[in-house]
Enzyme design. Structure first.
Site, PDB file in Angstrom:
ATOM      1  N   GLU A 148       0.840  -1.189   0.000  1.00  0.00           N
ATOM      2  CA  GLU A 148       0.000   0.000   0.000  1.00  0.00           C
ATOM      3  C   GLU A 148       0.878   1.243   0.000  1.00  0.00           C
ATOM      4  O   GLU A 148       1.983   1.241   0.535  1.00  0.00           O
ATOM      5  CB  GLU A 148      -0.913  -0.022   1.237  1.00  0.00           C
TER       6      GLU A 148
ATOM      7  N   CYS B 243       3.637   8.438   1.079  1.00  0.00           N
ATOM      8  CA  CYS B 243       4.210   7.423   1.970  1.00  0.00           C
ATOM      9  C   CYS B 243       4.348   6.137   1.158  1.00  0.00           C
ATOM     10  O   CYS B 243       3.369   5.657   0.595  1.00  0.00           O
ATOM     11  CB  CYS B 243       3.276   7.238   3.162  1.00  0.00           C
TER      12      CYS B 243
ATOM     13  N   CYS C 130       6.781  -7.356   6.913  1.00  0.00           N
ATOM     14  CA  CYS C 130       7.904  -6.792   7.664  1.00  0.00           C
ATOM     15  C   CYS C 130       8.388  -7.836   8.662  1.00  0.00           C
ATOM     16  O   CYS C 130       7.589  -8.591   9.213  1.00  0.00           O
ATOM     17  CB  CYS C 130       7.454  -5.533   8.412  1.00  0.00           C
TER      18      CYS C 130
ATOM     19  N   CYS D 137       6.991  -5.438  15.425  1.00  0.00           N
ATOM     20  CA  CYS D 137       6.545  -4.487  16.465  1.00  0.00           C
ATOM     21  C   CYS D 137       5.100  -4.835  16.831  1.00  0.00           C
ATOM     22  O   CYS D 137       4.263  -5.031  15.948  1.00  0.00           O
ATOM     23  CB  CYS D 137       6.649  -3.056  15.957  1.00  0.00           C
TER      24      CYS D 137
ATOM     25  N   CYS E  48       1.933  -2.900  15.319  1.00  0.00           N
ATOM     26  CA  CYS E  48       1.887  -2.548  13.898  1.00  0.00           C
ATOM     27  C   CYS E  48       1.273  -3.662  13.069  1.00  0.00           C
ATOM     28  O   CYS E  48       1.642  -4.828  13.201  1.00  0.00           O
ATOM     29  CB  CYS E  48       3.301  -2.245  13.397  1.00  0.00           C
TER      30      CYS E  48
ATOM     31  N   SER F 263      12.155   6.341   7.529  1.00  0.00           N
ATOM     32  CA  SER F 263      11.769   6.007   8.892  1.00  0.00           C
ATOM     33  C   SER F 263      12.243   4.602   9.219  1.00  0.00           C
ATOM     34  O   SER F 263      11.976   3.656   8.472  1.00  0.00           O
ATOM     35  CB  SER F 263      10.242   6.088   9.041  1.00  0.00           C
TER      36      SER F 263
ATOM     37  N   LEU G  13      11.415   5.128  18.255  1.00  0.00           N
ATOM     38  CA  LEU G  13      11.941   4.694  19.559  1.00  0.00           C
ATOM     39  C   LEU G  13      10.846   4.049  20.414  1.00  0.00           C
ATOM     40  O   LEU G  13      11.013   2.969  20.922  1.00  0.00           O
ATOM     41  CB  LEU G  13      12.589   5.866  20.302  1.00  0.00           C
TER      42      LEU G  13
ATOM     43  N   CYS H  32      -0.710   5.406  10.075  1.00  0.00           N
ATOM     44  CA  CYS H  32       0.488   4.678  10.504  1.00  0.00           C
ATOM     45  C   CYS H  32       0.109   3.363  11.155  1.00  0.00           C
ATOM     46  O   CYS H  32      -0.748   3.320  12.034  1.00  0.00           O
ATOM     47  CB  CYS H  32       1.259   5.475  11.562  1.00  0.00           C
TER      48      CYS H  32
HETATM   49  N1  SAH Z   1       9.810   0.267   9.776  1.00  0.00           N
HETATM   50  C1  SAH Z   1       9.832   1.700   9.829  1.00  0.00           C
HETATM   51  C2  SAH Z   1       8.655   2.337   9.110  1.00  0.00           C
HETATM   52  C3  SAH Z   1       7.354   1.819   9.542  1.00  0.00           C
HETATM   53  S1  SAH Z   1       5.956   2.617  10.061  1.00  0.00           S
HETATM   54  C4  SAH Z   1       9.858   2.168  11.272  1.00  0.00           C
HETATM   55  O1  SAH Z   1       9.751   1.329  12.161  1.00  0.00           O
HETATM   56  O2  SAH Z   1      10.035   3.350  11.507  1.00  0.00           O
HETATM   57  C5  SAH Z   1       6.100   4.268  10.424  1.00  0.00           C
HETATM   58  C6  SAH Z   1       5.768   4.614  11.875  1.00  0.00           C
HETATM   59  O3  SAH Z   1       4.439   4.215  12.272  1.00  0.00           O
HETATM   60  C7  SAH Z   1       6.723   3.925  12.840  1.00  0.00           C
HETATM   61  O4  SAH Z   1       7.165   4.848  13.799  1.00  0.00           O
HETATM   62  C8  SAH Z   1       5.811   2.896  13.460  1.00  0.00           C
HETATM   63  O5  SAH Z   1       6.315   2.460  14.688  1.00  0.00           O
HETATM   64  C9  SAH Z   1       4.504   3.625  13.542  1.00  0.00           C
HETATM   65  N2  SAH Z   1       3.359   2.747  13.788  1.00  0.00           N
HETATM   66  C10 SAH Z   1       3.260   1.436  13.507  1.00  0.00           C
HETATM   67  N3  SAH Z   1       2.062   0.951  13.889  1.00  0.00           N
HETATM   68  C11 SAH Z   1       1.388   1.982  14.415  1.00  0.00           C
HETATM   69  C12 SAH Z   1       0.075   2.122  14.957  1.00  0.00           C
HETATM   70  N4  SAH Z   1      -0.759   1.090  15.011  1.00  0.00           N
HETATM   71  N5  SAH Z   1      -0.290   3.334  15.387  1.00  0.00           N
HETATM   72  C13 SAH Z   1       0.551   4.396  15.292  1.00  0.00           C
HETATM   73  N6  SAH Z   1       1.774   4.321  14.783  1.00  0.00           N
HETATM   74  C14 SAH Z   1       2.198   3.128  14.356  1.00  0.00           C
END
Ligand code: SAH
Length: 345
Positions: A90, A105, A112, A116, A119, A193, A218, A336
């Site tokens: 996407e 974006c 991935c 996390c 996510c 990012s 972080l 996000c």
């Molecule tokens: N892998 C990269 C880019 C991914 S997503 C990274 O980790 O930075 C971009 C941002 O969205 C990251 O900071 C991620 O942690 C955040 N993110 C992921 N899931 C989310 C959610 N459910 N709500 C808000 N932010 C989220």
């Protein structure tokens, strides 16, 4: 020597032309046609018919196609892009605060591997890396969905995937995006990012002299909390990530963005805010707080607004610049952490 034409740099096209017995001086014109103008090889009408046919044969079919288009009530557009093997990612188009300028974006992997816990993109793990041409195809294919009078001037590598876990393809895609005869984007308007893969951060800093804007996820002020939310922290702990950020050759007057997704009961207590402030002391950073966007695959949720405010206040009082990121495109699952693998992949 075959060349992957859709992701070739001018000097690589030039070499291919030489080997093919074609005029080398056409290289820049071909590169511009494919990247700056986003044309298909068959549409390069300013080169002769025979060369055009050879280019089309060399390039093969387009890297992908738009499979779905979703419009949000807030003006955000999400495109689902399908690649030749059926894999899908996407990409999201958003307005910026400046009229005429849009931000896109883009994704760098199908799925991935980082896992996390909050996510959606990582739920089914990593399916595969995208090639540079598949990363670029998201921008080329989105062109017709950019409204009249608007232009994509900013690209954020914040979609599905961990860009530094697919660094070779990402580097090539960024080279073409920022090449003056390619997509011509300003390096400071391309933001990568990352979860903070230390070797990748070093390579990015070196390869682009620190010019690429950096955002680092972080999500915690100490290792115990971060390891629970971001499993890769067990390999690259906060201290090593922060050391890599301090070593990033950031140009003067620029700042690294620290992303912090706020999750109720997990990382939203003020103790974490205080630890984060201590960790970031003296660094050229701004903090982006992202109240967690909910999705069906996670039991976690955003804290109430007063918790977000209290968290922000602790950081502000410690002298940090803090922004609370507004949720965009949540009604079309484009915010996000909501970008997910399609059922069909
Ligand atoms: N892998 C990269 C880019 C991914 S997503 C990274 O980790 O930075 C971009 C941002 O969205 C990251 O900071 C991620 O942690 C955040 N993110 C992921 N899931 C989310 C959610 N459910 N709500 C808000 N932010 C989220």
């Amino acid at each position: 020597m075959p060349v992957r034409l859709r992701e070739a740099l001018p000097d690589e096209i030039e070499r291919w032309l030489g080997d093919a017995g074609e005029p080398r001086y056409r290289a820049l014109q071909i590169f511009r046609g494919l990247q700056a103008r986003g044309l298909e090889p068959a549409g390069l009408t300013d080169v002769g018919k025979t060369l055009r046919a050879r280019l089309a044969a060399e390039a093969g079919p387009p890297a992908g196609e738009v499979a779905e288009v979703h419009h949000s009530v807030d003006g955000t557009t999400k495109l689902v892009i399908a690649f030749a093997d059926g894999a899908m990612v996407e990409t999201v188009l958003m307005g910026t605060t400046i009229p005429g300028r849009m931000s896109q974006c883009i994704s760098t992997q199908v799925g991935c591997a980082m896992g996390c816990v909050f996510c959606h993109s990582g739920i089914a793990g990593l399916k595969r890396n995208l090639t540079a041409s598949e990363i670029l195809a998201q921008i080329h294919l989105a062109r017709v969905h950019v409204p009249e009078g608007e232009q994509v001037t900013n690209v954020v590598l914040m979609g599905m995937g961990e860009p530094l876990h697919n660094y070779e393809a990402v580097r090539r895609a960024i080279q073409i995006m920022t090449h003056p005869d390619g997509l011509g984007l300003s390096t400071r308007r391309v933001t990568l990012s990352t979860v903070g893969l230390v070797r990748g951060l070093e390579a990015l800093g070196r390869d682009f002299s620190g010019q690429i804007a950096l955002a680092v996820s972080l999500h915690a002020g100490d290792d115990a909390v971060r390891s629970r939310l971001v499993p890769v922290n067990r390999r690259h702990d906060l201290e090593s990530v922060v050391a890599a950020l301090r070593a990033y050759p950031l140009p003067a007057r620029r700042r690294i963005t620290i992303e912090y997704t706020l999750i109720s009961g997990e990382n939203d207590d003020l103790g974490q805010a205080r630890k984060l402030a201590r960790l970031l002391r003296g660094m050229a950073v701004k903090v982006n707080l992202i109240p967690m966007n909910q999705h069906g695959a996670s039991p976690h949720e955003a804290p109430p607004p007063e918790t977000v405010e209290a968290f922000r206040d602790v950081l502000v009082r410690a002298g940090l610049s803090v922004f609370v990121r507004h949720r965009r495109g949540a009604d079309i699952a484009a915010a996000c952490g909501q970008l997910a693998l399609r059922p069909s992949t």
